[in-house]
Design a protein around this motif. Structure first.
Motif, mmCIF file in Angstrom:
data_model
loop_
_atom_site.group_PDB
_atom_site.id
_atom_site.type_symbol
_atom_site.label_atom_id
_atom_site.label_comp_id
_atom_site.label_asym_id
_atom_site.label_seq_id
_atom_site.Cartn_x
_atom_site.Cartn_y
_atom_site.Cartn_z
ATOM 1 N N VAL A 1 0.835 -1.199 0.000
ATOM 2 C CA VAL A 1 0.000 0.000 0.000
ATOM 3 C C VAL A 1 0.874 1.255 0.000
ATOM 4 N N VAL A 2 1.948 1.243 0.790
ATOM 5 C CA VAL A 2 2.872 2.386 0.813
ATOM 6 C C VAL A 2 3.501 2.594 -0.564
ATOM 7 N N ARG B 1 1.137 4.336 -2.852
ATOM 8 C CA ARG B 1 1.063 5.773 -2.550
ATOM 9 C C ARG B 1 2.313 6.505 -3.034
ATOM 10 N N ASP B 2 3.481 5.941 -2.743
ATOM 11 C CA ASP B 2 4.737 6.648 -3.017
ATOM 12 C C ASP B 2 5.120 6.616 -4.486
ATOM 13 N N VAL C 1 -4.014 7.537 -3.976
ATOM 14 C CA VAL C 1 -4.498 7.519 -2.590
ATOM 15 C C VAL C 1 -5.103 6.141 -2.348
ATOM 16 N N PRO C 2 -4.330 5.193 -1.807
ATOM 17 C CA PRO C 2 -4.861 3.844 -1.600
ATOM 18 C C PRO C 2 -5.741 3.775 -0.359
ATOM 19 N N ALA D 1 -9.267 8.164 -5.469
ATOM 20 C CA ALA D 1 -8.709 7.166 -4.556
ATOM 21 C C ALA D 1 -8.801 5.793 -5.213
#
Length: 669
Positions: free
Chosen positions: A147-148, A151-152, A157-158, A251
């Protein structure tokens, strides 16, 4: 035929990096929905969508394949797309006609290089997505880390809506954070067992549910109102908000599972129905005038052509109206009308005849003889042109010739058919050597194409060494280049006078043209002709006849003749003037480069770094995770031929790598 309302139709693609499990996810979906009665396996070569012999031998998806199934009274049309970078144009054509997508990520690797590429392609067409973090049963699997990385690395926007039950080899189920129910799959069992969420698992699920509610409330104004009033979100509000955010692209709903072990696929199907758009949820096409109305004028986009031994099929997405047997349609790309003799529902390599294709359908048709991928088909009385998919320029070429001179004509026909099926393949003749050159997106792309010539057409062909496609660019330009085009050979003459400034184009663009001519010295229609002539000149540069890119041209002055000036004359003047200007400029050669991500055991990193340096590679990043190192470098494409074999030798077969195009850079040395 049972007509399903467009509100209960889902057209979606399965997108991912190679080996993330796209095809396995597709196979499990087909099995669970009853579309097939036996689960196919990639490693056994028994999958439905990878039906081509080369796909089964190589264990990868090469061509996108469409299949249909039903779930919860919805019809789902799936397109399984390739994950390898060489076949990214297949993904591009599929995304152009899809309403939504499931992005599959490896739970250990997270976002990988080709994951980023397909994500950006989906961004380009505004395709809403949900994410499925696959392979949760593998050692090192970590949903939170995946998940990170979403996002990164993707800037998304997870919003995770599940909590895994068990880790790595002990992964056995998920907690649905929306309904607050646990689903556990037993080994060998079919449907999951639904359970209450209790104990420590419930405490963690409640914590994550709260975080989900807060994240949704920040993004969704109606949900924020309820959250402020009650300090919580009801299940119905949460589902509606998640759907709205998905459709807006604000998202990404994230689910998890292990497709290979049949865990997590049923909730994924429920999420497809709940969150991804129906055709009616997507913006109208044709300048906003053609909505998904089966009673409106016909509008369809051809996104794939199959010209096999059984005949020519054209794959269409029907956006508006209906399309039936015997219909006459207008191909706006050619201005010709075509007759539809059959309409087919496609199930990978099988078809079933349909009486009619309706708005929202993805179908194949038989009958059109000249329609190409990217063409718009519409009602003759209501023409409209849709934006075609983007086709990338090829970067690698090989010379091909028939081993038997008697097969030369057959080879030319077979190459033309290959290029018709795959627009990212380009066939041309080298003006210097007279050789036939086949150009594509990479070494593997060309290997597959040549193998098709051998297998499908029975041709014996000789293939030269791969050569990269160079470009030329202006480093230092010229100002005030004057060119007079005068031609008088009886009858009407030609006269055009132009003055050009040529300079490098900042910002990485390909070509920019402008005019600063005042006082009507060059009429507007002639200015456009000069621009067209300049574009003609960019096809061959002065260094080696390579295409020219990164150039800004300004028309600063000119003159006309009252009788002999014409658009034709000014186009010729623009072409010859820019050729002279390029010869007078400082021009550099550019070569294609790729971003390479190499994954190797940590004890092999030194050998890999040394090899990359020898290949003129520049290391940008190096990370270690659990005894495995990931090295990211930018390497000239010409240096990557044969790299797979070299990497296996240096790592005892334990190293893998992935590439993605990284543009062009000046050729050094």
């Amino acid at each position: 035929m049972r007509v399903i309302p467009t509100t209960r139709v889902r057209n979606l693609g399965i997108l991912a990096h190679v080996d993330a499990g796209k095809t396995t996810v597709t196979e499990r979906i087909l099995f669970l929905t009853g579309a097939v009665h036996k689960r196919g396996e990639v490693h056994d070569g028994t999958t439905v969508t990878d039906f081509d012999p080369q796909e089964r031998e190589r264990g990868i998806t090469i061509s996108s394949a469409a299949v249909s199934c039903s779930w919860a009274d919805h019809r789902i049309t799936l397109i399984d797309t390739p994950g390898h970078v060489d076949f990214s144009d297949e993904v591009e054509r599929a995304l152009r006609v899809l309403d939504g997508a499931v992005a599959v990520f490896d739970a250990v690797a997270g976002v990988e290089p080709q994951s980023e590429t397909v994500w950006r392609q989906a961004d380009r067409y505004g395709v809403p997505r949900i994410a499925f973090v696959n392979k949760m049963d593998r050692a090192g699997a970590d949903l939170d880390a995946a998940v990170v990385s979403i996002r990164d690395r993707l800037g998304a926007v997870p919003l995770p809506v599940q909590l895994p039950i068990g880790r790595e080899g002990g992964f056995r189920g998920v907690v649905d954070l929306v309904g607050m129910r646990a689903y556990v799959w037993a080994d060998g069992a079919g449907e999951p067992e639904e359970r209450e969420v209790t104990g420590a698992l419930r405490a963690e699920a409640l914590r994550r549910r709260r975080a989900l509610e807060e994240a949704v409330a920040e993004l969704h104004p109606p949900a924020l109102e309820e959250f402020c009033a009650t300090d919580a979100l009801g299940d119905g509000t949460l589902v509606r908000a998640l759907r709205d955010l998905t459709l807006e692209g604000a998202a990404v709903v994230v689910l998890c599972g292990s497709a290979y072990r049949n865990r997590g696929v049923e909730p994924l199907l429920d999420a497809v129905v709940a969150y991804l758009p129906a055709p009616a949820d997507r913006p109208p096409v044709g300048g906003g005038e053609r909505a998904a109305d089966p009673y409106g004028p016909l509008v369809a986009l051809a996104f794939k052509v199959s010209a096999g031994a059984t005949g020519r099929m054209t794959y269409l997405r029907v956006y508006s109206g209906s399309l039936g047997k015997g219909a006459t349609v207008l191909d706006t790309a050619t201005g010709r009308t075509e007759r539809i003799s059959r309409v087919l529902r496609v199930q990978a390599d099988r078809t079933a005849e349909l009486p009619v294709g309706l708005a929202g359908d993805i179908v194949a048709v038989v009958g059109p003889k000249t329609v190409r991928a990217g063409a718009t088909l519409c009602a003759p009385g209501a023409p409209v042109v849709l934006e075609p998919p983007v086709t990338a320029a090829p970067v690698v070429s090989v010379a091909v010739e028939a081993r038997r001179s008697t097969d030369t004509d057959r080879l030319a026909t077979a190459l033309a058919r290959l290029a018709e099926e795959d627009p990212s393949l380009v066939v041309r003749s080298d003006p210097e050597t007279g050789q036939t050159l086949l150009s594509g997106m990479g070494e593997l792309h060309l290997e597959v194409a040549v193998e098709r010539l051998r297998r499908d057409r029975g041709l014996e062909v000789a293939v030269g060494r791969p050569q990269v496609a160079y470009r030329e660019t202006v480093v230092k330009g010229v100002t005030g280049l004057t060119y007079r085009h005068v031609k008088q050979d009886g009858g009407a003459g030609q006269f055009a006078h132009v003055v050009l400034d040529v300079e490098p184009l900042d910002g990485g663009g390909e070509f920019a043209f402008s005019s600063t001519v005042t006082g009507g010295r060059v009429p507007a229609e002639y200015v456009r002709a000069v621009e067209a002539g300049c574009r003609d000149a960019l096809v061959e540069g002065p260094l080696g006849g390579h295409p020219v890119t990164g150039v800004r041209v300004t028309l600063t002055d000119g003159a006309t003749h009252p009788k002999d000036s014409s658009e034709l004359a000014f186009r010729a003047a623009g072409r010859f003037a820019l050729r002279e200007a390029l010869r007078a400029s400082v021009v550099a050669l550019l070569e294609p480069v790729a971003e390479v991500t190499v994954t190797v055991p940590s004890d092999s990193v030194g050998a890999v770094l040394g090899d990359l340096a020898a290949r003129r590679g520049r290391v940008a990043d190096s990370r270690v995770r659990g005894g495995t190192s990931m090295v990211t470098a930018t390497v000239p494409l010409a240096e990557l031929f044969g790299y797979a074999t070299r990497l296996r030798g240096r790592t005892q077969g334990r190293g893998t790598f992935a590439t993605r195009p990284a543009g062009y850079e000046p050729l050094k040395g």
